[in-house]
Design a protein around this motif. Structure first.
Motif, PDB file in Angstrom:
ATOM      1  N   MET A   1      -3.152  -5.375   5.446  1.00 15.58           N
ATOM      2  CA  MET A   1      -4.022  -6.102   4.539  1.00 15.58           C
ATOM      3  C   MET A   1      -3.149  -6.922   3.593  1.00 15.58           C
ATOM      4  N   ASP A   2      -3.469  -8.189   3.449  1.00 14.89           N
ATOM      5  CA  ASP A   2      -2.775  -9.040   2.489  1.00 14.89           C
ATOM      6  C   ASP A   2      -3.233  -8.706   1.078  1.00 14.89           C
ATOM      7  N   GLN A   3      -2.262  -8.671   0.172  1.00 20.45           N
ATOM      8  CA  GLN A   3      -2.544  -8.428  -1.237  1.00 20.45           C
ATOM      9  C   GLN A   3      -1.843  -9.489  -2.066  1.00 20.45           C
ATOM     10  N   ILE A   4      -2.410  -9.787  -3.214  1.00 14.94           N
ATOM     11  CA  ILE A   4      -1.859 -10.773  -4.136  1.00 14.94           C
ATOM     12  C   ILE A   4      -1.583 -10.073  -5.458  1.00 14.94           C
ATOM     13  N   ALA A   5      -0.342 -10.170  -5.938  1.00 16.73           N
ATOM     14  CA  ALA A   5       0.025  -9.603  -7.233  1.00 16.73           C
ATOM     15  C   ALA A   5       0.255 -10.760  -8.212  1.00 16.73           C
ATOM     16  N   THR A   6      -0.346 -10.680  -9.390  1.00 22.63           N
ATOM     17  CA  THR A   6      -0.152 -11.683 -10.435  1.00 22.63           C
ATOM     18  C   THR A   6       0.692 -11.071 -11.551  1.00 22.63           C
ATOM     19  N   PHE A   7       1.334 -11.937 -12.339  1.00 23.35           N
ATOM     20  CA  PHE A   7       2.332 -11.483 -13.303  1.00 23.35           C
ATOM     21  C   PHE A   7       2.215 -12.213 -14.634  1.00 23.35           C
ATOM     22  N   HIS A   8       2.770 -11.576 -15.659  1.00 19.08           N
ATOM     23  CA  HIS A   8       2.837 -12.187 -16.979  1.00 19.08           C
ATOM     24  C   HIS A   8       3.989 -13.182 -17.060  1.00 19.08           C
ATOM     25  N   THR A   9       5.055 -12.950 -16.278  1.00 22.75           N
ATOM     26  CA  THR A   9       6.221 -13.830 -16.315  1.00 22.75           C
ATOM     27  C   THR A   9       6.690 -14.164 -14.906  1.00 22.75           C
ATOM     28  N   HIS A  10       7.355 -15.300 -14.791  1.00 17.80           N
ATOM     29  CA  HIS A  10       7.929 -15.712 -13.508  1.00 17.80           C
ATOM     30  C   HIS A  10       9.034 -14.738 -13.088  1.00 17.80           C
ATOM     31  N   LEU A  11       9.813 -14.266 -14.046  1.00 15.72           N
ATOM     32  CA  LEU A  11      10.870 -13.295 -13.761  1.00 15.72           C
ATOM     33  C   LEU A  11      10.288 -12.006 -13.167  1.00 15.72           C
ATOM     34  N   GLY A  12       9.128 -11.569 -13.675  1.00 11.68           N
ATOM     35  CA  GLY A  12       8.462 -10.393 -13.139  1.00 11.68           C
ATOM     36  C   GLY A  12       8.075 -10.581 -11.685  1.00 11.68           C
ATOM     37  N   ALA A  13       7.601 -11.787 -11.340  1.00 11.90           N
ATOM     38  CA  ALA A  13       7.231 -12.091  -9.954  1.00 11.90           C
ATOM     39  C   ALA A  13       8.463 -12.055  -9.053  1.00 11.90           C
ATOM     40  N   MET A  14       9.568 -12.620  -9.519  1.00 19.75           N
ATOM     41  CA  MET A  14      10.798 -12.628  -8.732  1.00 19.75           C
ATOM     42  C   MET A  14      11.323 -11.212  -8.516  1.00 19.75           C
ATOM     43  N   SER A  15      11.284 -10.391  -9.539  1.00 17.32           N
ATOM     44  CA  SER A  15      11.743  -9.003  -9.438  1.00 17.32           C
ATOM     45  C   SER A  15      10.882  -8.216  -8.454  1.00 17.32           C
ATOM     46  N   PHE A  16       9.564  -8.384  -8.537  1.00 17.17           N
ATOM     47  CA  PHE A  16       8.631  -7.697  -7.639  1.00 17.17           C
ATOM     48  C   PHE A  16       8.903  -8.112  -6.196  1.00 17.17           C
ATOM     49  N   GLN A  17       9.124  -9.396  -5.973  1.00 20.49           N
ATOM     50  CA  GLN A  17       9.405  -9.884  -4.624  1.00 20.49           C
ATOM     51  C   GLN A  17      10.689  -9.257  -4.080  1.00 20.49           C
ATOM     52  N   CYS A  40       1.745 -16.701 -15.813  1.00 26.26           N
ATOM     53  CA  CYS A  40       2.877 -17.523 -15.390  1.00 26.26           C
ATOM     54  C   CYS A  40       2.533 -18.495 -14.268  1.00 26.26           C
ATOM     55  N   GLY A  41       1.406 -18.330 -13.611  1.00 24.73           N
ATOM     56  CA  GLY A  41       1.006 -19.244 -12.543  1.00 24.73           C
ATOM     57  C   GLY A  41       1.641 -18.946 -11.194  1.00 24.73           C
ATOM     58  N   THR A  42       2.451 -17.896 -11.112  1.00 23.88           N
ATOM     59  CA  THR A  42       3.113 -17.519  -9.861  1.00 23.88           C
ATOM     60  C   THR A  42       2.616 -16.146  -9.421  1.00 23.88           C
ATOM     61  N   CYS A  43       2.380 -16.015  -8.121  1.00 23.67           N
ATOM     62  CA  CYS A  43       1.971 -14.718  -7.595  1.00 23.67           C
ATOM     63  C   CYS A  43       2.846 -14.367  -6.405  1.00 23.67           C
ATOM     64  N   VAL A  44       2.730 -13.124  -5.947  1.00 21.88           N
ATOM     65  CA  VAL A  44       3.446 -12.673  -4.756  1.00 21.88           C
ATOM     66  C   VAL A  44       2.415 -12.135  -3.775  1.00 21.88           C
ATOM     67  N   LYS A  45       2.445 -12.673  -2.570  1.00 22.54           N
ATOM     68  CA  LYS A  45       1.584 -12.197  -1.488  1.00 22.54           C
ATOM     69  C   LYS A  45       2.394 -11.206  -0.670  1.00 22.54           C
ATOM     70  N   PHE A  46       1.811 -10.028  -0.384  1.00 20.46           N
ATOM     71  CA  PHE A  46       2.541  -8.989   0.330  1.00 20.46           C
ATOM     72  C   PHE A  46       1.594  -8.141   1.155  1.00 20.46           C
ATOM     73  N   THR A  47       2.159  -7.287   2.029  1.00 20.40           N
ATOM     74  CA  THR A  47       1.327  -6.478   2.920  1.00 20.40           C
ATOM     75  C   THR A  47       1.530  -4.972   2.774  1.00 20.40           C
ATOM     76  N   LEU A  48       2.599  -4.528   2.111  1.00 17.95           N
ATOM     77  CA  LEU A  48       2.783  -3.089   1.905  1.00 17.95           C
ATOM     78  C   LEU A  48       1.609  -2.516   1.120  1.00 17.95           C
ATOM     79  N   ASP A  49       1.281  -1.245   1.370  1.00 18.03           N
ATOM     80  CA  ASP A  49       0.236  -0.597   0.589  1.00 18.03           C
ATOM     81  C   ASP A  49       0.686  -0.511  -0.860  1.00 18.03           C
ATOM     82  N   PHE A  50      -0.155  -0.966  -1.787  1.00 20.76           N
ATOM     83  CA  PHE A  50       0.203  -0.969  -3.200  1.00 20.76           C
ATOM     84  C   PHE A  50       0.080   0.436  -3.775  1.00 20.76           C
TER      85      PHE A  50
END
Length: 81
Positions: A1-17, A40-50
């Motif tokens: 299942m595709d999931q979308i994670a949103t973040f408060h900061t761009h750095l947070g999105a990069m770290s999560f990725q 921050c306007g950036t999200c990460v799309k991923f498939t691992l179970d959250f």
């Protein structure tokens, strides 16, 4: 299942990725879909179970399950401030 994670900061999105890549997933950073909003306007799309116990930190805003036709279902909202 595709999931979308949103973040408060761009750095947070990069770290999560980076953490998802290290766990064997193939995450993609992208602009937040119009149907969602994020600081921050950036999200990460991923498939691992959250798993909020191991994946959530203070930069994570929310995680959504991506459905067909551009629909999203909230599966996690970070209440940390």
């Amino acid at each position: 299942m595709d999931q979308i994670a949103t973040f408060h900061t761009h750095l947070g999105a990069m770290s999560f990725q980076r953490r998802l890549k290290a766990a064997g997933d193939a995450p993609a950073m992208m602009p937040v879909p119009r149907a969602l909003s994020a600081s921050c306007g950036t999200c990460v799309k991923f498939t691992l179970d959250f798993d909020p116990q191991t994946m959530a930190d203070e930069d994570l805003d929310a995680v959504y399950a991506a459905g067909g036709g551009g629909t999203y279902r909230l599966i996690f909202q970070n209440d940390e401030e």
